[in-house]
Design an enzyme around this catalytic site. Sequence first.
Site, mmCIF file in Angstrom:
data_model
loop_
_atom_site.group_PDB
_atom_site.id
_atom_site.type_symbol
_atom_site.label_atom_id
_atom_site.label_comp_id
_atom_site.label_asym_id
_atom_site.label_seq_id
_atom_site.Cartn_x
_atom_site.Cartn_y
_atom_site.Cartn_z
ATOM 1 N N HIS A 208 -40.135 -18.828 67.050
ATOM 2 C CA HIS A 208 -39.177 -19.424 68.423
ATOM 3 C C HIS A 208 -40.449 -19.470 69.433
ATOM 4 C CE1 HIS A 208 -37.406 -20.447 72.106
ATOM 5 N NE2 HIS A 208 -35.974 -21.287 71.511
ATOM 6 N N ARG A 251 -38.877 -25.116 67.873
ATOM 7 C CA ARG A 251 -38.928 -25.231 66.643
ATOM 8 C C ARG A 251 -38.449 -25.376 65.689
ATOM 9 N NH1 ARG A 251 -33.107 -22.344 65.471
ATOM 10 N NH2 ARG A 251 -32.112 -22.526 67.160
ATOM 11 N N LYS A 254 -35.851 -28.802 65.437
ATOM 12 C CA LYS A 254 -34.789 -29.400 66.128
ATOM 13 C C LYS A 254 -35.710 -30.077 67.365
ATOM 14 C CE LYS A 254 -32.221 -26.060 66.132
ATOM 15 N NZ LYS A 254 -30.618 -25.779 65.887
ATOM 16 N N ASP A 257 -38.017 -31.397 73.217
ATOM 17 C CA ASP A 257 -37.846 -30.517 74.846
ATOM 18 C C ASP A 257 -39.220 -30.248 76.250
ATOM 19 O OD1 ASP A 257 -36.601 -29.075 77.000
ATOM 20 O OD2 ASP A 257 -35.497 -27.949 76.036
ATOM 21 N N CYS A 259 -39.320 -28.323 78.263
ATOM 22 C CA CYS A 259 -40.077 -27.544 78.835
ATOM 23 C C CYS A 259 -40.510 -26.212 77.955
ATOM 24 C CB CYS A 259 -38.610 -26.250 79.189
ATOM 25 S SG CYS A 259 -37.533 -25.252 77.098
ATOM 26 N N TYR A 260 -40.758 -27.046 76.482
ATOM 27 C CA TYR A 260 -41.707 -26.207 75.654
ATOM 28 C C TYR A 260 -42.896 -27.030 75.731
ATOM 29 C CZ TYR A 260 -37.917 -24.231 73.568
ATOM 30 O OH TYR A 260 -36.580 -23.808 73.322
ATOM 31 N N ASP A 330 -35.267 -32.077 80.605
ATOM 32 C CA ASP A 330 -35.518 -32.011 79.280
ATOM 33 C C ASP A 330 -36.041 -33.132 78.161
ATOM 34 O OD1 ASP A 330 -34.572 -32.012 76.319
ATOM 35 O OD2 ASP A 330 -33.380 -30.878 76.901
ATOM 36 N N ASP A 337 -33.357 -30.840 86.087
ATOM 37 C CA ASP A 337 -32.656 -29.590 86.721
ATOM 38 C C ASP A 337 -34.387 -28.925 87.418
ATOM 39 O OD1 ASP A 337 -34.241 -27.495 84.687
ATOM 40 O OD2 ASP A 337 -31.970 -29.134 83.528
ATOM 41 N N HIS A 340 -37.033 -27.279 83.946
ATOM 42 C CA HIS A 340 -37.225 -27.913 83.191
ATOM 43 C C HIS A 340 -38.571 -28.671 84.295
ATOM 44 C CE1 HIS A 340 -33.855 -28.052 80.597
ATOM 45 N NE2 HIS A 340 -35.328 -28.157 79.346
#
Length: 404
Positions: A208, A251, A254, A257, A259-260, A330, A337, A340
Amino acid sequence: ACARTIYEALSGENNRRLASVGLLDDAGKPRLMREKHVTYLQRGLASLSAAYVSLDASRPWLCYWILHSLDLLDALPSPGVLERCCETLERCQNTPEGGFGGGPQQLSHCAPTYAAILALCLIGSERALTLVDRCALYSFFLAVKDASGGFRMHDDGEVDVRGTYTVVAVAALLNMLTPQLAAGVAEYVLSCRSYEGGFGGEPGNEAHGGYVFCALATLVILDRTADVNLDSLERWLCRRQMTVEGGFQGRANKLVDGCYSFWQGATLAIVERLRRGSKFSLATLDFTTTTTLHDQQRDVLGGAYACDELALQQYILLCGQQLPDGGLRDKPGKPRDYYHTCYCLSGLAAVQHFDKADNLVYGSRENIVRRINPVFNIRAEKVRKSLAFFSAFPSTHGALFHSP
């Protein structure tokens, strides 16, 4: 939604509308809506809506997410506001047991402790840096150390790579990473490797993105990256970048996003430094050498980065920015937010500044944010300043630990 958003922004059909809200510049290039992000972030330091009651146990995180985002945008608030942040963080510190809770009189926990220390280091004033009770914090870290070599998140809490990274990172920043704290840590982290090439949160878990970052950053600090199969790890990381959107998933199987952009992007930045012979030094808490890539090397390697860093920046700028009022998110359809906003901007910093000789930027050069230390995710100069400050303090187990 991501593909549609990118198409609409690049097709030229909506240029006038997107330019009117600040997403495109006069040349029609994607633009980081810096001023709107700053306004959104500054408002969060002044007051939060009732919806944030669910984050009552994340007050140090809110301070860190907002302050770090503002720092990347060269917009840290006034000394008076920073003093209020120090007061908030001081109320979250527990004495005499050590560590920080998510709020005043809350249980000491490694995650808000990490957030609090990063926030204090990026504030960087003498008031902020002397606020930390190092001896009490060291005792707390020893108390949550597990026989496996890892660390619990809190008293009687779970043992995982997150807790382990937060302890090691904070201990390194505060000049108290003793052999007693470090004993068995690398072996525990290496036991969390997965068959995919990444790392899970615990032994046997699926790889992850967040845990992969925590694992590799811990091994970097401990100088144990020789035990990592960088080819396998890099392959896993690169497969997390989606070809249509350009952003990263956390991962396999999925959705992308924002944040990744940091959790995967900064990990790749670390991997690429290691593959090019850079060495991380505890004396400086940074990579001491960085190989500058020449044009021929860039052609062979596909750039300074194993992934497509321009596609990642495109995702952040076109899909991550909230229209029309700023803040990052996201993905399209999700609300903005502070979490993020922080990690989208941190992802930009990680990929823009890999090669110090040449910032690779998507869109206008005004989209450049400040350089981070990818192991700690605060600005590189703030890491150096914190290290210089805490280097004057005792750093041995005997000096730090006072048995009851």
